[in-house]
Design an enzyme around this catalytic site. Structure first.
Site, PDB file in Angstrom:
ATOM      1  N   TYR A  81       0.677  -1.126  -0.010  1.00  0.00           N
ATOM      2  CA  TYR A  81       0.138  -0.004   0.053  1.00  0.00           C
ATOM      3  C   TYR A  81       0.811   1.319   0.092  1.00  0.00           C
ATOM      4  O   TYR A  81       0.239   2.299  -0.491  1.00  0.00           O
ATOM      5  CB  TYR A  81      -0.926   0.139   1.132  1.00  0.00           C
ATOM      6  CG  TYR A  81      -1.812  -1.025   1.382  1.00  0.00           C
ATOM      7  CD1 TYR A  81      -2.055  -2.169   0.107  1.00  0.00           C
ATOM      8  CD2 TYR A  81      -2.524  -1.362   2.633  1.00  0.00           C
ATOM      9  CE1 TYR A  81      -2.908  -2.996   0.482  1.00  0.00           C
ATOM     10  CE2 TYR A  81      -3.554  -2.405   2.605  1.00  0.00           C
ATOM     11  CZ  TYR A  81      -3.690  -3.142   1.515  1.00  0.00           C
ATOM     12  OH  TYR A  81      -4.441  -4.405   1.708  1.00  0.00           O
ATOM     13  N   HIS A 139       0.876 -11.708   1.820  1.00  0.00           N
ATOM     14  CA  HIS A 139      -0.196 -11.092   1.261  1.00  0.00           C
ATOM     15  C   HIS A 139      -0.567 -11.618  -0.001  1.00  0.00           C
ATOM     16  O   HIS A 139      -1.838 -11.694  -0.417  1.00  0.00           O
ATOM     17  CB  HIS A 139       0.495  -9.629   0.603  1.00  0.00           C
ATOM     18  CG  HIS A 139      -0.467  -8.774   0.403  1.00  0.00           C
ATOM     19  ND1 HIS A 139       0.047  -7.231   0.429  1.00  0.00           N
ATOM     20  CD2 HIS A 139      -1.510  -8.573   0.344  1.00  0.00           C
ATOM     21  CE1 HIS A 139      -1.047  -6.403   0.215  1.00  0.00           C
ATOM     22  NE2 HIS A 139      -2.208  -7.247   0.116  1.00  0.00           N
TER      23      HIS A 139
END
Length: 318
Positions: A81, A139
């Site tokens: 992010y 992730h």
């Protein structure tokens, strides 16, 4: 040659099913008056948090600072992010003790592709301005995921990470089963897309069998089409009118009563406050069933395990 590209994943928010039966709100209060969910390792994760996917560093800073003022104590971010430093700044400015805030982040596949898992975890700690992270997910279920998992296990032993999770491993259940079977320190939670149209019933059953909590991302369908579709659903709209709440609050209250841990993303201060204001009312059993009946296992994110393979070559420069 690996191509340096910014790619953030499409995830975040959570489910507890079966073994994680949800108690009454009054029995599951954390110090900030919001419910917690006990994980398999004994830790308690605040049920309600704020997601920061798609937010720039400054946007994440502003949103998290506002959320902390409103009583949030659970923040979800990721290396991909590229906003962890902004979140660290917001936490520091809030004046709230680090021990009162649950921080979740995620390791991207290239964070552990060349035996660099330990170094990547240390860099994460530096970006977040802390000496430990409460929860770290792998992730994506691609690349040398076991190398990444071993790095997280060692970080747990060293006190740098408190809990390990798997994000998006529902994309390939063979990989999911492989990691769980080989894990020396078992994961305690998984992150999958979860909302009234995609309730993921069968996968939640598999998680319950393994004593895994499930955190769902896109609890409101995500920005754009998913969000608009859920808010326009006739059942959701009628319930919003009945209870005098917004469609978002009806959906999030459903998540809460189902026992899911949820982390809706928001940047607008009014939306941040609105989202967490779901502990002051309850949906009836009949109305909970109405929302359950909306399930069509229709995900708004259409990516596959095959399409995710290129993530293992994507460097996150942050």
């Amino acid at each position: 040659m690996k191509k340096s590209v910014f790619i953030a994943s499409f995830f975040a928010a959570a489910v507890v099913f079966g073994a994680f039966a949800f108690a009454e709100d009054s029995e599951m209060k954390s110090e900030n008056n919001y419910a917690t969910i006990q994980l398999g390792n004994g830790l308690k994760i605040p049920q309600f948090g704020i997601g920061t996917y798609g937010s720039s560093e400054q946007q994440a800073h502003d949103a998290v600072l506002e959320a902390l003022k409103d009583g949030y104590r659970h923040i979800d971010t990721a290396h991909a992010y590229r906003n962890e430093r902004g979140i660290a700044k917001a936490i520091k400015e809030s004046g709230i003790s680090r021990s009162e805030i649950w921080i979740t982040s995620k390791l991207w596949p290239t964070d552990y592709s060349n035996g660099n898992g330990a170094q990547s975890i240390d860099k994460m700690l530096e970006r977040l301005g802390t000496d430990y992270v409460d929860l770290v997910y792998l992730h994506q279920p691609v690349g040398d995921y076991m190398a990444g998992y071993r790095a997280l296990e060692e970080a747990v032993r060293q006190g740098k990470v408190r809990a390990i999770g798997l994000s998006n491993f529902d994309l390939n259940e063979k990989v999911f089963e492989d990691v769980y079977a080989k894990a020396e320190i078992k994961p305690v939670i998984v992150q999958i897309e979860l909302n009234p149209y995609a309730q993921r019933v069968e996968f939640r059953k598999k998680c319950a069998e393994k004593n895994l909590a499930v955190e769902g991302w896109f609890p409101l369908g995500g920005s754009g089409k998913g969000n608009e579709t859920l808010f326009a659903d006739s059942t959701i709209k009628s319930l919003a009118e009945k209870y005098g709440k917004s469609p978002a609050q009806i959906i999030l209250r459903w998540h809460v009563q189902e026992g899911f841990s949820t982390i809706p993303g928001a940047r607008n201060p009014a939306h941040i406050a609105e989202n967490i204001a779901v502990y002051g009312f309850s949906l009836s059993d009949a109305d909970m069933e109405k929302i359950r009946s909306l399930n069509r296992e229709q995900r708004f994110y259409t990516g596959t395990w095959e399409s995710a393979q290129h993530f293992k070559d994507v460097e996150i420069n942050y």
